[in-house]
Motif scaffolding. Structure first.
Motif, PDB file in Angstrom:
ATOM      1  N   ILE A  45     -26.119 -32.592   6.251  1.00 33.02           N
ATOM      2  CA  ILE A  45     -24.948 -32.029   6.923  1.00 33.02           C
ATOM      3  C   ILE A  45     -24.569 -30.703   6.281  1.00 33.02           C
ATOM      4  CG2 ILE A  45     -22.469 -32.342   7.341  1.00 33.02           C
ATOM      5  CD1 ILE A  45     -23.112 -35.384   7.609  1.00 33.02           C
ATOM      6  N   ARG A  46     -24.580 -30.666   4.968  1.00 33.98           N
ATOM      7  CA  ARG A  46     -24.270 -29.415   4.263  1.00 33.98           C
ATOM      8  C   ARG A  46     -25.239 -28.318   4.691  1.00 33.98           C
ATOM      9  NH1 ARG A  46     -24.360 -30.922  -0.909  1.00 33.98           N
ATOM     10  NH2 ARG A  46     -22.124 -31.116  -0.997  1.00 33.98           N
ATOM     11  N   GLU A  47     -26.517 -28.656   4.735  1.00 35.22           N
ATOM     12  CA  GLU A  47     -27.535 -27.671   5.114  1.00 35.22           C
ATOM     13  C   GLU A  47     -27.325 -27.182   6.547  1.00 35.22           C
ATOM     14  OE1 GLU A  47     -32.411 -27.351   5.262  1.00 35.22           O
ATOM     15  OE2 GLU A  47     -31.479 -28.918   4.052  1.00 35.22           O
ATOM     16  N   LEU A  48     -27.047 -28.102   7.465  1.00 34.05           N
ATOM     17  CA  LEU A  48     -26.810 -27.728   8.856  1.00 34.05           C
ATOM     18  C   LEU A  48     -25.589 -26.830   8.996  1.00 34.05           C
ATOM     19  CD1 LEU A  48     -27.514 -31.159  10.574  1.00 34.05           C
ATOM     20  CD2 LEU A  48     -28.799 -29.054  10.952  1.00 34.05           C
ATOM     21  N   LEU A  49     -24.497 -27.203   8.328  1.00 35.73           N
ATOM     22  CA  LEU A  49     -23.266 -26.426   8.445  1.00 35.73           C
ATOM     23  C   LEU A  49     -23.366 -25.071   7.750  1.00 35.73           C
ATOM     24  CD1 LEU A  49     -20.524 -29.187   8.075  1.00 35.73           C
ATOM     25  CD2 LEU A  49     -21.411 -28.137  10.161  1.00 35.73           C
ATOM     26  N   GLU A  50     -24.040 -25.032   6.617  1.00 30.87           N
ATOM     27  CA  GLU A  50     -24.224 -23.743   5.948  1.00 30.87           C
ATOM     28  C   GLU A  50     -25.046 -22.802   6.822  1.00 30.87           C
ATOM     29  OE1 GLU A  50     -25.853 -24.683   2.106  1.00 30.87           O
ATOM     30  OE2 GLU A  50     -23.879 -25.057   1.241  1.00 30.87           O
ATOM     31  N   ALA A  51     -26.047 -23.344   7.511  1.00 33.49           N
ATOM     32  CA  ALA A  51     -26.853 -22.515   8.406  1.00 33.49           C
ATOM     33  C   ALA A  51     -25.996 -22.010   9.570  1.00 33.49           C
ATOM     34  CB  ALA A  51     -28.054 -23.298   8.921  1.00 33.49           C
ATOM     35  N   GLU A  52     -25.146 -22.880  10.128  1.00 30.76           N
ATOM     36  CA  GLU A  52     -24.260 -22.453  11.208  1.00 30.76           C
ATOM     37  C   GLU A  52     -23.304 -21.370  10.728  1.00 30.76           C
ATOM     38  OE1 GLU A  52     -22.195 -25.701  13.057  1.00 30.76           O
ATOM     39  OE2 GLU A  52     -24.062 -26.647  13.701  1.00 30.76           O
ATOM     40  N   ASP A  53     -22.764 -21.556   9.545  1.00 31.41           N
ATOM     41  CA  ASP A  53     -21.847 -20.566   8.987  1.00 31.41           C
ATOM     42  C   ASP A  53     -22.540 -19.222   8.790  1.00 31.41           C
ATOM     43  OD1 ASP A  53     -19.862 -22.491   8.936  1.00 31.41           O
ATOM     44  OD2 ASP A  53     -20.086 -22.929   6.799  1.00 31.41           O
ATOM     45  N   GLU A  54     -23.742 -19.270   8.240  1.00 27.28           N
ATOM     46  CA  GLU A  54     -24.476 -18.022   8.014  1.00 27.28           C
ATOM     47  C   GLU A  54     -24.831 -17.352   9.338  1.00 27.28           C
ATOM     48  OE1 GLU A  54     -28.375 -16.174   5.733  1.00 27.28           O
ATOM     49  OE2 GLU A  54     -27.729 -18.204   5.222  1.00 27.28           O
ATOM     50  N   ARG A  55     -25.201 -18.153  10.332  1.00 30.22           N
ATOM     51  CA  ARG A  55     -25.504 -17.576  11.641  1.00 30.22           C
ATOM     52  C   ARG A  55     -24.262 -16.911  12.235  1.00 30.22           C
ATOM     53  NH1 ARG A  55     -27.124 -20.630  15.810  1.00 30.22           N
ATOM     54  NH2 ARG A  55     -26.489 -22.599  14.939  1.00 30.22           N
ATOM     55  N   HIS A  83     -34.740 -22.424  12.965  1.00 28.33           N
ATOM     56  CA  HIS A  83     -35.953 -23.224  12.747  1.00 28.33           C
ATOM     57  C   HIS A  83     -35.704 -24.307  11.687  1.00 28.33           C
ATOM     58  CE1 HIS A  83     -38.858 -21.332  15.361  1.00 28.33           C
ATOM     59  NE2 HIS A  83     -38.477 -20.130  14.946  1.00 28.33           N
ATOM     60  N   ASN A  84     -34.977 -23.966  10.636  1.00 27.06           N
ATOM     61  CA  ASN A  84     -34.653 -24.968   9.608  1.00 27.06           C
ATOM     62  C   ASN A  84     -33.789 -26.082  10.181  1.00 27.06           C
ATOM     63  OD1 ASN A  84     -36.092 -23.504   7.710  1.00 27.06           O
ATOM     64  ND2 ASN A  84     -34.289 -22.507   6.849  1.00 27.06           N
ATOM     65  N   GLN A  85     -32.811 -25.720  10.999  1.00 24.15           N
ATOM     66  CA  GLN A  85     -31.963 -26.733  11.628  1.00 24.15           C
ATOM     67  C   GLN A  85     -32.788 -27.623  12.563  1.00 24.15           C
ATOM     68  OE1 GLN A  85     -28.975 -23.833  13.052  1.00 24.15           O
ATOM     69  NE2 GLN A  85     -27.449 -25.200  12.135  1.00 24.15           N
ATOM     70  N   LEU A  86     -33.655 -27.005  13.343  1.00 22.56           N
ATOM     71  CA  LEU A  86     -34.512 -27.778  14.243  1.00 22.56           C
ATOM     72  C   LEU A  86     -35.405 -28.742  13.469  1.00 22.56           C
ATOM     73  CD1 LEU A  86     -35.549 -25.090  16.870  1.00 22.56           C
ATOM     74  CD2 LEU A  86     -34.221 -27.172  17.292  1.00 22.56           C
ATOM     75  N   HIS A  87     -35.905 -28.299  12.324  1.00 26.34           N
ATOM     76  CA  HIS A  87     -36.756 -29.160  11.503  1.00 26.34           C
ATOM     77  C   HIS A  87     -35.992 -30.411  11.066  1.00 26.34           C
ATOM     78  CE1 HIS A  87     -39.929 -30.318   8.757  1.00 26.34           C
ATOM     79  NE2 HIS A  87     -39.025 -30.396   7.785  1.00 26.34           N
ATOM     80  N   LEU A  88     -34.758 -30.249  10.623  1.00 29.61           N
ATOM     81  CA  LEU A  88     -33.949 -31.410  10.225  1.00 29.61           C
ATOM     82  C   LEU A  88     -33.730 -32.355  11.403  1.00 29.61           C
ATOM     83  CD1 LEU A  88     -31.175 -29.818   7.973  1.00 29.61           C
ATOM     84  CD2 LEU A  88     -32.932 -31.447   7.270  1.00 29.61           C
TER      85      LEU A  88
END
Length: 121
Positions: A45-55, A83-88
């Motif tokens: 969840i942290r990884e997904l949200l950090e990616a959303e925040d950065e995007r 791509h990282n989010q899709l991988h998860l």
């Protein structure tokens, strides 16, 4: 820069209760859904949200950028995050599909046993 680095802490009331903005509430609901409904770990969840925040930061920077090479670099980074989010998500889907297949196999096995038992009567 990650949003978590600059995400302001919630305020407190005089009774020391936390105050949450509408954005805070939406973020907490998203975390709860990712954890409870979709089964993601807190690390995922942290990884997904950090990616959303950065995007989100990239989107703002992109809108202010005037140079094409810089815009392309921002799009490249946004694509990498996606791509990282899709991988998860694909990992989660693969695991769920394997569980589903195993349960369907058990149902089929039980169906075969029932047919054998019924024909032996």
């Amino acid at each position: 820069m990650k949003r978590l680095d600059y995400y302001p802490p919630t305020g407190r009331t005089e009774g020391n209760y936390r105050r949450y903005s509408e954005e805070d509430i939406q973020r907490l609901e998203r975390i709860k859904n990712l954890r409870d409904l979709m089964g993601f770990s807190l690390a995922d969840i942290r990884e997904l949200l950090e990616a959303e925040d950065e995007r989100g930061q990239i989107k703002v920077a992109y809108q202010h950028e005037t140079e094409s090479p810089a815009k392309i670099a921002q799009l490249d980074r946004a694509d990498e995050l996606i791509h990282n989010q899709l991988h998860l998500i694909e990992q989660k889907l693969t695991g769920l599909e394997q569980m589903r297949a195993g349960l369907l196999e058990k149902l089929e096995h039980h169906h075969q046993i029932r047919e054998e038992l019924s024909s032996n009567q």
